[in-house]
Design a protein around this motif. Structure first.
Motif, PDB file in Angstrom:
ATOM      1  N   ASN A  33       0.738  -1.136  -0.041  1.00 21.69           N
ATOM      2  CA  ASN A  33       0.026  -0.068   0.123  1.00 21.69           C
ATOM      3  C   ASN A  33       1.017   1.285   0.083  1.00 21.69           C
ATOM      4  O   ASN A  33       0.396   2.317   0.428  1.00 21.69           O
ATOM      5  CB  ASN A  33      -0.853   0.064   1.217  1.00 21.69           C
ATOM      6  N   LEU A  34       2.266   1.055  -0.294  1.00 16.65           N
ATOM      7  CA  LEU A  34       2.964   2.444  -0.388  1.00 16.65           C
ATOM      8  C   LEU A  34       3.003   2.902  -1.498  1.00 16.65           C
ATOM      9  O   LEU A  34       2.541   2.361  -2.720  1.00 16.65           O
ATOM     10  CB  LEU A  34       4.321   2.115   0.257  1.00 16.65           C
ATOM     11  N   ILE A  35       3.481   4.384  -1.739  1.00 17.76           N
ATOM     12  CA  ILE A  35       3.860   4.773  -3.231  1.00 17.76           C
ATOM     13  C   ILE A  35       4.764   4.325  -3.995  1.00 17.76           C
ATOM     14  O   ILE A  35       5.720   3.814  -3.301  1.00 17.76           O
ATOM     15  CB  ILE A  35       3.718   6.357  -2.889  1.00 17.76           C
ATOM     16  N   SER A  36       4.763   4.292  -5.108  1.00 19.19           N
ATOM     17  CA  SER A  36       5.789   3.540  -5.980  1.00 19.19           C
ATOM     18  C   SER A  36       6.936   4.453  -5.929  1.00 19.19           C
ATOM     19  O   SER A  36       8.036   3.957  -6.360  1.00 19.19           O
ATOM     20  CB  SER A  36       5.184   3.151  -7.253  1.00 19.19           C
ATOM     21  N   GLU A  37       6.941   5.814  -5.977  1.00 19.03           N
ATOM     22  CA  GLU A  37       8.051   6.648  -5.954  1.00 19.03           C
ATOM     23  C   GLU A  37       8.644   6.744  -4.370  1.00 19.03           C
ATOM     24  O   GLU A  37       7.986   6.449  -3.232  1.00 19.03           O
ATOM     25  CB  GLU A  37       7.683   8.031  -6.613  1.00 19.03           C
ATOM     26  N   ASN A  38      10.000   7.385  -4.520  1.00 17.69           N
ATOM     27  CA  ASN A  38      10.408   7.586  -3.038  1.00 17.69           C
ATOM     28  C   ASN A  38       9.568   8.642  -2.289  1.00 17.69           C
ATOM     29  O   ASN A  38       9.154   9.632  -2.979  1.00 17.69           O
ATOM     30  CB  ASN A  38      11.827   8.230  -3.079  1.00 17.69           C
ATOM     31  N   ARG A  39       9.215   8.341  -1.160  1.00 19.60           N
ATOM     32  CA  ARG A  39       8.733   9.385  -0.212  1.00 19.60           C
ATOM     33  C   ARG A  39       9.646   9.353   1.210  1.00 19.60           C
ATOM     34  O   ARG A  39      10.157   8.451   1.491  1.00 19.60           O
ATOM     35  CB  ARG A  39       7.243   9.114  -0.113  1.00 19.60           C
ATOM     36  N   ILE A  40       9.311  10.277   2.100  1.00 20.19           N
ATOM     37  CA  ILE A  40       9.743  10.254   3.384  1.00 20.19           C
ATOM     38  C   ILE A  40       8.893   9.724   4.410  1.00 20.19           C
ATOM     39  O   ILE A  40       7.560   9.873   4.291  1.00 20.19           O
ATOM     40  CB  ILE A  40      10.133  11.897   4.001  1.00 20.19           C
ATOM     41  N   TYR A  41       9.455   8.509   5.122  1.00 18.33           N
ATOM     42  CA  TYR A  41       8.565   8.032   6.015  1.00 18.33           C
ATOM     43  C   TYR A  41       9.084   8.057   7.516  1.00 18.33           C
ATOM     44  O   TYR A  41      10.458   8.340   7.546  1.00 18.33           O
ATOM     45  CB  TYR A  41       8.345   6.410   5.655  1.00 18.33           C
ATOM     46  N   ARG A  42       8.316   7.732   8.528  1.00 19.45           N
ATOM     47  CA  ARG A  42       8.875   7.805   9.784  1.00 19.45           C
ATOM     48  C   ARG A  42       8.101   6.441  10.351  1.00 19.45           C
ATOM     49  O   ARG A  42       6.984   6.100  10.158  1.00 19.45           O
ATOM     50  CB  ARG A  42       7.976   8.888  10.674  1.00 19.45           C
ATOM     51  N   ILE A  43       9.190   5.734  11.152  1.00 21.89           N
ATOM     52  CA  ILE A  43       8.769   4.920  11.890  1.00 21.89           C
ATOM     53  C   ILE A  43       9.271   5.221  13.437  1.00 21.89           C
ATOM     54  O   ILE A  43      10.350   5.706  13.767  1.00 21.89           O
ATOM     55  CB  ILE A  43       9.748   3.503  11.779  1.00 21.89           C
ATOM     56  N   HIS A  44       8.263   5.134  14.404  1.00 25.83           N
ATOM     57  CA  HIS A  44       8.468   5.658  15.774  1.00 25.83           C
ATOM     58  C   HIS A  44       7.829   4.725  16.808  1.00 25.83           C
ATOM     59  O   HIS A  44       6.793   3.814  16.351  1.00 25.83           O
ATOM     60  CB  HIS A  44       7.955   6.997  16.237  1.00 25.83           C
ATOM     61  N   ILE A  45       8.692   4.444  17.666  1.00 27.63           N
ATOM     62  CA  ILE A  45       8.308   3.427  18.863  1.00 27.63           C
ATOM     63  C   ILE A  45       7.728   4.128  20.029  1.00 27.63           C
ATOM     64  O   ILE A  45       8.241   5.393  20.350  1.00 27.63           O
ATOM     65  CB  ILE A  45       9.507   2.507  19.224  1.00 27.63           C
ATOM     66  N   ASP A  46       6.406   3.890  20.366  1.00 33.35           N
ATOM     67  CA  ASP A  46       5.636   4.736  21.087  1.00 33.35           C
ATOM     68  C   ASP A  46       5.615   4.164  22.477  1.00 33.35           C
ATOM     69  O   ASP A  46       4.977   3.063  22.732  1.00 33.35           O
ATOM     70  CB  ASP A  46       4.323   5.160  20.530  1.00 33.35           C
ATOM     71  N   GLY A  47       6.212   4.732  23.687  1.00 27.84           N
ATOM     72  CA  GLY A  47       5.931   4.382  24.933  1.00 27.84           C
ATOM     73  C   GLY A  47       4.746   5.137  25.676  1.00 27.84           C
ATOM     74  O   GLY A  47       4.478   4.994  26.912  1.00 27.84           O
ATOM     75  N   VAL A 104      12.595   7.489  13.507  1.00 30.84           N
ATOM     76  CA  VAL A 104      13.614   7.638  12.620  1.00 30.84           C
ATOM     77  C   VAL A 104      12.716   8.013  11.247  1.00 30.84           C
ATOM     78  O   VAL A 104      11.673   7.573  10.967  1.00 30.84           O
ATOM     79  CB  VAL A 104      14.641   6.340  12.265  1.00 30.84           C
ATOM     80  N   LEU A 105      13.546   8.881  10.667  1.00 30.29           N
ATOM     81  CA  LEU A 105      12.945   9.357   9.132  1.00 30.29           C
ATOM     82  C   LEU A 105      13.820   8.710   8.279  1.00 30.29           C
ATOM     83  O   LEU A 105      14.960   8.696   8.278  1.00 30.29           O
ATOM     84  CB  LEU A 105      13.007  11.153   9.095  1.00 30.29           C
ATOM     85  N   PHE A 106      13.093   8.263   7.139  1.00 32.45           N
ATOM     86  CA  PHE A 106      13.953   7.714   6.049  1.00 32.45           C
ATOM     87  C   PHE A 106      13.108   7.910   4.799  1.00 32.45           C
ATOM     88  O   PHE A 106      11.914   7.958   4.769  1.00 32.45           O
ATOM     89  CB  PHE A 106      14.102   6.088   6.375  1.00 32.45           C
ATOM     90  N   ILE A 107      13.918   7.574   3.737  1.00 37.04           N
ATOM     91  CA  ILE A 107      13.489   7.491   2.172  1.00 37.04           C
ATOM     92  C   ILE A 107      13.047   6.158   1.826  1.00 37.04           C
ATOM     93  O   ILE A 107      13.912   5.332   2.026  1.00 37.04           O
ATOM     94  CB  ILE A 107      14.127   8.254   1.278  1.00 37.04           C
ATOM     95  N   ALA A 108      11.859   6.119   1.175  1.00 32.82           N
ATOM     96  CA  ALA A 108      11.525   4.505   0.797  1.00 32.82           C
ATOM     97  C   ALA A 108      10.258   4.763  -0.191  1.00 32.82           C
ATOM     98  O   ALA A 108       9.963   5.503  -0.431  1.00 32.82           O
ATOM     99  CB  ALA A 108      11.075   3.729   2.087  1.00 32.82           C
ATOM    100  N   LYS A 109      10.404   3.449  -1.097  1.00 33.80           N
ATOM    101  CA  LYS A 109       9.262   3.224  -2.013  1.00 33.80           C
ATOM    102  C   LYS A 109       8.435   1.983  -1.765  1.00 33.80           C
ATOM    103  O   LYS A 109       9.085   1.319  -0.980  1.00 33.80           O
ATOM    104  CB  LYS A 109       9.765   3.538  -3.255  1.00 33.80           C
ATOM    105  N   LYS A 110       7.692   1.640  -2.518  1.00 37.23           N
ATOM    106  CA  LYS A 110       6.760   0.502  -2.441  1.00 37.23           C
ATOM    107  C   LYS A 110       7.463  -0.852  -2.407  1.00 37.23           C
ATOM    108  O   LYS A 110       7.046  -1.734  -1.652  1.00 37.23           O
ATOM    109  CB  LYS A 110       5.867   0.445  -3.658  1.00 37.23           C
TER     110      LYS A 110
END
Length: 348
Positions: free
Chosen positions: A72-86, A107-113
Motif C-alpha cells: 500500500n505504499l507509493i511507488s515513488e520515493n517518499r519520506i516515512y517515519r517509524i516511531h516506537i511509542d511508549g 527515525v525518518l527515512f526515504i523509501a518506496k513501495k
C-alpha cells in the motif's frame, strides 16, 4: 541465542512476497510496544510525530522484533517515519497532540513501495539509529541529522558575529552540496525545511541566500523532473516565491534606485509646464482685442463713421465705390459683433 533468533526472523521475512518489508528491533524488556509507520508528505511536519500521518501500527513480539509489510505504499520515493511509542495510548499513535512524548523513539527515512529495509538494534541497545536498505537513498536523512549536530557544535565553539556569518556560509554550502551530490530532492527538502524555518537562527541568512543563490531555482527544476505531481513540489514553489518577495521587501533601497523616479518626475514636470503655457496662449488668443482683426481700410471706414460721415461721403473721400464702402461696413460689423452705427459709436 538472541542473534540466532534474529537471523532466523529476518530470514523468514525475506522469504515472504510482500512488496515492501520494514523490520527492526527494540531493546530487551520492551516487547509488546506499539510501533507506527507514517507517511510525511508535508516536509514542514517532519520535526515530530503527527497522528494524521500514521498509516500503519504493529506490536513488537516477545523478542522485541517488529515488521511492516504490504503493498500500500507509493511507488515513488517518499519520506516515512517509524516511531516506537511508549506514551499512553489514545487511539491515534500515542499522546502527541502539539508535542513529542518523552518515551518516543523515531527515525525518518526515504523509501518506496518495493523496498526492503531493516533497523537493527545497536550494541548499546539504541533502536532506530541505523538503516540497512535496498534503497540507496534511505539513510540520507540520517546523514543530514548528523550534519545538523556538527553544525550546532561548530556554532557553539565561537559565538562572535563574524564567525556566525562565516559559519552560515559554510554550512549552507555544505547542506546544499550534500543534496546535489546524492541527487535526491527529498533530502534537499528536508534540509530546506530546517534552514528556512522562520523560528530558526538560520532564517535571516536564508532570506539573503534565496535571492543570490541559484540552488533554490535548480531544486525547483529537480522536483518537477522527479516529482511533478507531488503536493510537496507545489508547496516548495509557493514558499520559494513568497520568500523572494519577502527578501525584496526587507532589502533597503539603494540611493541609485531613486534616479529613475527623479528622471520621470522631471519629465512629468516639463509636460505639465508645456501644457500650462499652451493653455495660457489659447486664453490670450481668445481674449484678443476685436479691433485688431480689422484691416487698414476697415479701420479707416470705421473712423469716418465715428465722425458722422455718410456712405457717399466716405466713398468720395476714400475714392472708392459706394458698394465697396458698404462691403467694408458689413465686414467690420461682423468682426466687432455689432449691427448699427449707434453700436459702433458706443464701442468708442
Amino acid at each position: 541465542m538472541k542473534k540466532i533468533l534474529l537471523l532466523v526472523f529476518f530470514g523468514n521475512l525475506m522469504c515472504l512476497n510482500a512488496q515492501y518489508l520494514f523490520t527492526g528491533e527494540v531493546a530487551e524488556g520492551n516487547e509488546n510496544l506499539s510501533v507506527y509507520l507514517s507517511l510525511v508528505e508535508n516536509y514542514r511536519k517532519s520535526s515530530r510525530v503527527y497522528a494524521n500521518q500514521i498509516i500503519k501500527e504493529v506490536k513488537t513480539d516477545a523478542n522485541g522484533l517488529f515488521k511492516f509489510e504490504g503493498d500500500n505504499l507509493i511507488s515513488e520515493n517518499r519520506i516515512y517515519r517509524i516511531h516506537i511509542d511508549g506514551c499512553e495510548e489514545d487511539g491515534n499513535g500515542g499522546g502527541h497532540f502539539l508535542r513529542d512524548c518523552n518515551y518516543t523513539r523515531s527515525v525518518l527515512f526515504i523509501a518506496k513501495k518495493a523496498d526492503t529495509i531493516s533497523f537493527p538494534l545497536l550494541q548499546n541497545n539504541q533502536a532506530l539509529c541505523e538503516i540497512t536498505s535496498t534503497n540507496e537513498n534511505s539513510g540520507l536523512l540520517l546523514g543530514i541529522d548528523a550534519l545538523k549536530e556538527e553544525m550546532i557544535l561548530d556554532f557553539m565553539e565561537y559565538s562572535s558575529k563574524a564567525n556566525e556569518s562565516l559559519n552560515f556560509q559554510k554550512w549552507f554550502s555544505t547542506f546544499q552540496e550534500y543534496g546535489k551530490r546524492n541527487k535526491e530532492p527529498l533530502a534537499d527538502l528536508y534540509t530546506y525545511s530546517f534552514l528556512s524555518d522562520r523560528a530558526s537562527e538560520t532564517h535571516a541568512y536564508y532570506i539573503n541566500d534565496v535571492k543570490l543563490n541559484s540552488y533554490y531555482d535548480e531544486l525547483t527544476l529537480r522536483l518537477n523532473n522527479n516529482y511533478p505531481n507531488a503536493s510537496f513540489t507545489s508547496q516548495y514553489q509557493n514558499e520559494l516565491e513568497a520568500d523572494k518577495v519577502l527578501r525584496n521587501d526587507l532589502v533597503p533601497k539603494s540611493r541609485s534606485s531613486f534616479w529613475p523616479y527623479l528622471l520621470w518626475g522631471g519629465v512629468l514636470f516639463l509636460i505639465i509646464q508645456v501644457g500650462y503655457f499652451n493653455f495660457k496662449r489659447r486664453q490670450r488668443k481668445e481674449k484678443k482685442n476685436p479691433f485688431d482683426t480689422l484691416t487698414a481700410q476697415e479701420r479707416t471706414v470705421m473712423v469716418k463713421i465715428s465722425e458722422g460721415k455718410s456712405n457717399k461721403e466716405i466713398a468720395s473721400e476714400l475714392f472708392i465705390s459706394l458698394s465697396t464702402v458698404k462691403s467694408h461696413i458689413n465686414n467690420l460689423y461682423k468682426k466687432l459683433g455689432i449691427s448699427s452705427r449707434e453700436e459702433l459709436n458706443g464701442l468708442f
